[in-house]
Scaffold this active site. Sequence first.
Site, PDB file in Angstrom:
ATOM      1  CB  SER A 114      -0.924   0.018   1.225  1.00 25.97           C
ATOM      2  OG  SER A 114      -0.173   0.205   2.406  1.00 25.97           O
ATOM      3  CE  LYS A 115       2.104   6.082  -4.207  1.00 25.49           C
ATOM      4  NZ  LYS A 115       3.592   6.009  -4.320  1.00 25.49           N
ATOM      5  CB  THR A 116       0.581   3.307   4.139  1.00 21.21           C
ATOM      6  OG1 THR A 116      -0.245   2.238   3.694  1.00 21.21           O
ATOM      7  CG2 THR A 116       0.095   3.811   5.475  1.00 21.21           C
TER       8      THR A 116
END
Length: 307
Positions: free
Chosen positions: A158-160
């Site tokens: 995820s692009k967290t």
Amino acid sequence: MPLPKSEWIWFNGEFVPWEQANVHVSSHVLHYGSSVFEGIRAYSTSQGPAVLALDAHVRRLFESCRLTRMAMPYTQEQITSAILELIRRNGHSSCYIRPLVYRGSDSFSLDARSCPTEAAILTIDFGRYLGAEALESGVDVMVSSWRRIAPNTSPVFSKTGGNYVNSQFIAMEAKDYGFVEGIALDVHGFLSEGSGENVFAIYRGAIYTPSFGSSILMGITREIAITLAKELGYEVRETMVPRDLLYVADEIFFTGTAAEITPIRSVDHVPVGEGRRGPITKRVQDEFFAIVNGQVPDRHGWLTHVT
């Protein structure tokens, strides 16, 4: 370089002036990094602006929300439509697009699922991320002392927002030592990725890139580069890549929405190949830019035109 401002921002379902898109200081995201985001590019073509891999980016945004247990109050179709309308309203011929989804204000608990999910989309004019001359001349990089996040510690798919604290340390260290960018190893000492880019190394005619098991983001430009390289007849090996390969590779390049396809000319002051962009990197670059700029047919359906 100051962040360029656009006239409009899509903010929680409405188009508002740039200055009015504000977040309260009690918002969970400011205290714990509880956000997910995407980086997307729209390119100028003879038919007007066209967004690269829009569906894939929006799908990954929603997958990031799922991984972080963040309830998304909008559909993929609504986000897609908002992106296209925002580009129209801001009058871009080309731009960088930043959708952002984050936890708002309700609780300081680490289990913040009670917080409202808020969303925003920005579009800005954007040049070459690693420098105006980087696409041809290449960039100088170092292997960072900071490792990538170990598996099962944080969702690397995820692009967290919180994950990018690690990326900030990699980028800052590189700049402090006079390099343009840093490359991180994974927890086992194998090649992972740059602070915000995937990495490819070319050795004896084959193209190597770290596999998903090396704590990399599943890069969308990475997938595009793999597809193009295979179509050009090159062997692409997704595998565990030892650090040694960086120092003996004939060519190395970064991929990413911001970096596009950028050659690396040296690693830790060791020249890569002849110390300039190599022929395989150039062929993949040329094919990529011919498609995104509308110079050849978009045979993969990667472009969404803003009409």
